[in-house]
Write a protein that holds these residues in place. Structure first.
Motif, short mmCIF file in Angstrom:
data_model
loop_
_atom_site.label_atom_id
_atom_site.label_comp_id
_atom_site.label_asym_id
_atom_site.label_seq_id
_atom_site.Cartn_x
_atom_site.Cartn_y
_atom_site.Cartn_z
N ASP A 52 42.18 105.66 25.27
CA ASP A 52 43.47 106.31 25.52
C ASP A 52 44.60 105.46 24.96
O ASP A 52 44.72 104.28 25.29
CB ASP A 52 43.68 106.50 27.03
CG ASP A 52 45.02 107.16 27.33
OD1 ASP A 52 45.08 108.39 27.33
OD2 ASP A 52 46.01 106.43 27.56
N THR A 53 45.43 106.07 24.12
CA THR A 53 46.52 105.34 23.49
C THR A 53 47.75 106.23 23.44
O THR A 53 47.82 107.26 24.09
CB THR A 53 46.09 104.86 22.08
OG1 THR A 53 47.14 104.10 21.51
CG2 THR A 53 45.73 106.02 21.17
N ALA A 54 48.75 105.81 22.66
CA ALA A 54 49.98 106.58 22.48
C ALA A 54 50.75 105.98 21.31
O ALA A 54 50.68 104.77 21.08
CB ALA A 54 50.84 106.55 23.74
N PRO A 55 51.51 106.81 20.58
CA PRO A 55 52.33 106.27 19.49
C PRO A 55 53.29 105.18 19.97
O PRO A 55 53.53 104.20 19.25
CB PRO A 55 53.10 107.50 18.99
CG PRO A 55 52.22 108.65 19.34
CD PRO A 55 51.59 108.27 20.65
N PHE A 56 53.83 105.33 21.16
CA PHE A 56 54.82 104.37 21.67
C PHE A 56 54.24 102.98 21.88
O PHE A 56 54.96 101.99 21.81
CB PHE A 56 55.42 104.89 22.98
CG PHE A 56 56.31 103.87 23.66
CD1 PHE A 56 57.53 103.52 23.11
CD2 PHE A 56 55.90 103.24 24.83
CE1 PHE A 56 58.33 102.56 23.72
CE2 PHE A 56 56.70 102.28 25.44
CZ PHE A 56 57.93 101.94 24.88
N LYS A 83 49.04 110.61 22.79
CA LYS A 83 50.18 111.29 23.41
C LYS A 83 51.25 111.58 22.38
O LYS A 83 51.09 111.27 21.20
CB LYS A 83 50.74 110.42 24.55
CG LYS A 83 49.68 109.98 25.55
CD LYS A 83 50.24 109.05 26.60
CE LYS A 83 49.15 108.49 27.48
NZ LYS A 83 48.34 107.44 26.81
N PHE A 84 52.34 112.16 22.83
CA PHE A 84 53.49 112.43 21.98
C PHE A 84 54.70 112.54 22.89
O PHE A 84 54.57 112.61 24.12
CB PHE A 84 53.31 113.74 21.20
CG PHE A 84 53.32 114.96 22.09
CD1 PHE A 84 54.50 115.64 22.35
CD2 PHE A 84 52.16 115.42 22.68
CE1 PHE A 84 54.53 116.75 23.20
CE2 PHE A 84 52.18 116.52 23.54
CZ PHE A 84 53.36 117.18 23.79
N LEU A 139 45.30 115.65 23.58
CA LEU A 139 46.69 115.30 23.27
C LEU A 139 47.53 115.54 24.52
O LEU A 139 47.46 116.61 25.12
CB LEU A 139 47.22 116.15 22.11
CG LEU A 139 48.65 115.84 21.68
CD1 LEU A 139 48.75 114.45 21.06
CD2 LEU A 139 49.18 116.89 20.71
N GLN A 140 48.34 114.55 24.89
CA GLN A 140 49.09 114.62 26.13
C GLN A 140 50.59 114.40 25.90
O GLN A 140 50.97 113.51 25.13
CB GLN A 140 48.59 113.53 27.09
CG GLN A 140 47.08 113.54 27.32
CD GLN A 140 46.57 112.16 27.73
OE1 GLN A 140 46.50 111.85 28.92
NE2 GLN A 140 46.20 111.33 26.76
N LEU A 141 51.41 115.18 26.56
CA LEU A 141 52.85 114.91 26.58
C LEU A 141 53.05 113.63 27.39
O LEU A 141 52.63 113.55 28.54
CB LEU A 141 53.59 116.07 27.23
CG LEU A 141 55.08 115.84 27.55
CD1 LEU A 141 55.85 115.54 26.28
CD2 LEU A 141 55.67 117.03 28.27
N HIS A 142 53.69 112.63 26.78
CA HIS A 142 53.77 111.31 27.42
C HIS A 142 54.66 111.32 28.66
O HIS A 142 54.28 110.79 29.71
CB HIS A 142 54.27 110.28 26.41
CG HIS A 142 53.86 108.89 26.72
ND1 HIS A 142 53.71 107.92 25.76
CD2 HIS A 142 53.58 108.29 27.90
CE1 HIS A 142 53.34 106.79 26.33
NE2 HIS A 142 53.26 106.97 27.63
N TRP A 143 55.86 111.88 28.54
CA TRP A 143 56.78 111.99 29.67
C TRP A 143 57.51 113.33 29.58
O TRP A 143 57.75 113.81 28.47
CB TRP A 143 57.82 110.86 29.66
CG TRP A 143 57.31 109.55 30.16
CD1 TRP A 143 56.70 108.58 29.44
CD2 TRP A 143 57.36 109.07 31.51
NE1 TRP A 143 56.36 107.51 30.24
CE2 TRP A 143 56.76 107.79 31.52
CE3 TRP A 143 57.86 109.59 32.71
CZ2 TRP A 143 56.64 107.02 32.67
CZ3 TRP A 143 57.74 108.81 33.85
CH2 TRP A 143 57.14 107.55 33.84
N PRO A 144 57.90 113.92 30.70
CA PRO A 144 58.66 115.18 30.65
C PRO A 144 59.98 115.00 29.92
O PRO A 144 60.62 113.95 30.01
CB PRO A 144 58.90 115.49 32.14
CG PRO A 144 57.89 114.70 32.90
CD PRO A 144 57.63 113.46 32.08
N ASP A 145 60.36 116.02 29.17
CA ASP A 145 61.64 116.04 28.46
C ASP A 145 62.48 117.17 29.05
O ASP A 145 62.20 118.34 28.83
CB ASP A 145 61.40 116.26 26.96
CG ASP A 145 62.68 116.65 26.21
OD1 ASP A 145 63.78 116.32 26.69
OD2 ASP A 145 62.56 117.26 25.13
#
Length: 327
Positions: A52-56, A83-84, A139-145
């Protein structure tokens, strides 16, 4: 290792999943490249097939390290979760929701939550390139926008599934209400949320909803970023730019020490470390699908995987539950 079906998907993920936040280095006092790659290899060697990773994480570095580490390996036996929705490079042109300033190389970089459809599509292409693959398992939304309608973001995920670029779609840090709203547009596979012996708030509403609707729960920070290993009460020290210097301040150190003193004899009886006991307890909680555990080197990765080598009885789980009421 135990492998678990994630929610309504056909994904079989390792109960202990490799969490790749720390190897990005940013906010964690840097990283050592070869140690990070060795940690990923050791995870795979010990049955941890899910990463599990993320671009950030390290502004792309974490994904790049995973891509390098899995190059030449059988992709069908590895599950890549990324994530994204956190933008740091200015490509959002001021759009989205300001989140915080991340420090890197002596600079302060503003990070935005941005989940507009065009950005979702853009980020996925960048992640595929960094990871060196042609599809992402989850693919996961990292935090709500709060500036983008949830249905717009979920529509983008539906499109990516239809294109075969992702196998399943999830969210992270979503509340019950946000999960319900997303469910009007997409069949969510999962919600990745903080969960530990010291933070069990999701048990109130998120977990019951997930169980009722066959949505997986991915638990992150089960060790509270190392606090529950006990080593930060001993010889281990944090670097000045490590975010945990502030993070640990929310906890009462005396209560944590008292809890660890109770857990230690049980861990010893299981021939396990404190971290292994904490991880195993987390995997056995209702509704929890998989548990993320970070590792900076091969030894830590092997130690995390070994958390699945023993179990806890109902009586032992109840005893731990009674101890947790005192924290």
């Amino acid at each position: 290792m135990e492998y678990r079906k994630l929610g309504n998907t056909d994904l079989a993920l390792s109960a202990i999943t490799y969490g790749a936040f720390a190897i990005g280095g940013t906010m964690w006092g840097g990283n050592e490249k070869q140690d990070s790659i060795n940690a990923i290899h050791a995870s795979l060697d010990h049955g941890v097939t899910t990463l599990d990773t993320a671009p950030f994480y390290g502004f792309g570095l974490s994904e790049e390290l995973i891509g390098e580490a899995i190059k030449g390996k059988d992709r069908s036996k590895i599950q890549l979760l990324t994530k994204f929705g956190l933008v740091w490079d200015g490509s959002n042109e001021g759009k989205g929701e300001y989140f915080f300033d991340a420090g890197a190389d002596g600079k302060s970089i503003p990070v935005y939550r941005y989940a507009a459809k065009a950005n979702v599509i853009k980020e996925v292409e960048e992640s595929l390139k960094r990871l060196g693959t042609d599809y992402i398992d989850l693919l996961q939304l990292h935090w709500p926008d709060g500036t983008t309608p949830i249905d717009e973001t979920m529509d983008a995920l539906n499109q990516l599934i239809a294109q075969g670029k992702i196998r399943a779609a999830g969210v992270s840090n979503y509340s019950l209400g946000q999960m319900q709203e997303a469910g009007k547009t997409i069949g969510l596979a999962s919600n990745q949320v903080p969960y530990s012996m010291l933070n069990r708030s999701i048990e109130q509403d998120v977990v019951p909803y997930a169980i009722q609707n066959n949505i997986g729960i991915i638990a992150y920070s089960p060790l509270e970023r190392g606090l529950l290993t006990g080593k930060y009460f001993k010889e281990a020290k944090l670097k000045a730019d490590d975010h945990r210097n502030g993070y640990f301040g929310q906890f009462d150190p005396e209560k944590i020490k008292a809890l660890l003193n109770k857990l230690t004899p049980l861990a010893e009886a299981k021939k396990a470390s404190l971290s292994q006991l904490v991880l195993r307890w987390t995997t056995l909680q209702p509704g929890i699908s998989i548990v993320l555990a970070g590792a900076r080197n091969a030894e830590q990765a092997a130690d995390n995987a070994a958390a699945m080598n023993f179990s806890l009885s109902e009586d032992e789980l109840k005893m731990i539950g009674d101890w947790l009421k005192q924290v």
